[in-house]
Design a protein around this motif. Structure first.
Motif, PDB file in Angstrom:
ATOM      1  N   CYS A 105      -4.327  54.697  64.296  1.00  0.00           N
ATOM      2  CA  CYS A 105      -5.059  54.672  63.037  1.00  0.00           C
ATOM      3  C   CYS A 105      -4.361  55.668  62.128  1.00  0.00           C
ATOM      4  CB  CYS A 105      -6.511  55.066  63.267  1.00  0.00           C
ATOM      5  SG  CYS A 105      -7.502  55.159  61.754  1.00  0.00           S
ATOM      6  N   PRO A 107      -3.497  58.568  59.768  1.00  0.00           N
ATOM      7  CA  PRO A 107      -4.271  59.806  59.614  1.00  0.00           C
ATOM      8  C   PRO A 107      -5.107  59.900  58.344  1.00  0.00           C
ATOM      9  CG  PRO A 107      -2.090  60.292  60.452  1.00  0.00           C
ATOM     10  CD  PRO A 107      -2.091  58.836  60.087  1.00  0.00           C
ATOM     11  N   ARG A 109      -6.666  57.455  56.913  1.00  0.00           N
ATOM     12  CA  ARG A 109      -7.689  56.398  56.895  1.00  0.00           C
ATOM     13  C   ARG A 109      -9.074  57.014  56.742  1.00  0.00           C
ATOM     14  NH1 ARG A 109     -11.354  53.005  57.590  1.00  0.00           N
ATOM     15  NH2 ARG A 109     -11.138  50.989  58.635  1.00  0.00           N
ATOM     16  N   PHE A 127      -6.429  58.000  67.424  1.00  0.00           N
ATOM     17  CA  PHE A 127      -7.177  58.501  66.265  1.00  0.00           C
ATOM     18  C   PHE A 127      -6.911  59.985  66.025  1.00  0.00           C
ATOM     19  CE2 PHE A 127      -9.622  54.824  67.695  1.00  0.00           C
ATOM     20  CZ  PHE A 127      -9.861  54.171  66.492  1.00  0.00           C
ATOM     21  N   CYS A 130      -7.449  62.088  62.640  1.00  0.00           N
ATOM     22  CA  CYS A 130      -8.013  61.218  61.596  1.00  0.00           C
ATOM     23  C   CYS A 130      -9.309  61.864  61.112  1.00  0.00           C
ATOM     24  CB  CYS A 130      -8.267  59.818  62.144  1.00  0.00           C
ATOM     25  SG  CYS A 130      -6.760  58.893  62.502  1.00  0.00           S
ATOM     26  N   THR A 170     -10.598  64.825  65.469  1.00  0.00           N
ATOM     27  CA  THR A 170     -11.424  64.013  64.579  1.00  0.00           C
ATOM     28  C   THR A 170     -12.717  64.746  64.236  1.00  0.00           C
ATOM     29  OG1 THR A 170     -12.547  62.887  66.410  1.00  0.00           O
ATOM     30  CG2 THR A 170     -10.525  61.874  65.575  1.00  0.00           C
TER      31      THR A 170
END
Length: 206
Positions: A105, A107, A109, A127, A130, A170
């Protein structure tokens, strides 16, 4: 061509990279570990049709884009048969063209990421960092026998206490894991802000 590890390491001003299609039809592109490490201004990467999946399985989603917090777009050729990008997420395809591995994904996003029911593997580091992703939803699979694994992360050898893992860094506070999940890799939720997590009964420890 095969690019060596850490080719663009620390190129903090680099904003866009485009890999041209090779004239040699037998040639394919391989992205190796730490290739764009620390490219803080990198916003867009354009990949050619021919990608070497065996190398990407190990590289993309672990340390290829560490420190690339501004990366918001990865472009894959429309006729690429091995990978596809959808809504800011890079997937590996099987021979039937189904999204089976969530590789990365990007970063930058934002918001909610919906994982298709065809996905069987979440790459280590998928992820990672992210920080703007607020939720990850796993859609049910149409195949009752389908399973899902969250792969192991990888260690930063300069500090054995630091790991690049699936959800490292995250801001997500809770994830509802699907019932088809069968394995959670090492350090999958290392350095996250998760406060609630429901682990399916059939998850194994190996």
């Amino acid at each position: 061509p095969v690019y060596v590890s850490a080719t663009f390491y620390g190129c903090a001003s680099l904003e866009t990279v485009e890999f041209k299609e090779a004239s040699d039809t037998a040639s394919s592109l391989s992205l190796n570990s730490d290739m764009f490490y620390g490219c803080a201004s990198l916003k867009k990467v354009i990949l050619p049709k021919r990608l070497t999946s065996s190398v990407l399985i190990e590289a993309i989603g672990t340390t290829t884009f560490v420190g690339c917090g501004a990366l918001s777009e990865i472009v894959v050729a429309a006729d690429c048969e091995t990978f596809v990008v959808e809504d800011g997420v890079l997937y590996e395809l099987n021979e039937a063209g189904e999204k089976t591995v969530l590789k990365l994904c990007v970063p930058a996003r934002e918001g909610k990421v919906v994982v298709p029911g065809t996905v069987k593997s979440i790459a280590g580091g998928a992820f990672m960092n992210c920080k703007l992703v607020t939720e990850v939803e796993f859609l049910p699979s149409e195949d009752e026998k389908a399973t899902l694994v969250i792969e192991n992360g990888s260690a930063d050898m300069s500090d054995n206490k630091f790991y690049y893992s699936a959800f490292y860094g995250t801001e997500i506070t809770g994830i509802v894991l699907p019932s088809r999940l069968s394995r959670i890799g090492d350090y999958a939720f290392y350095q996250t802000k998760i406060t609630s997590l429901e682990v399916p009964a059939n998850v194994r420890d190996d």
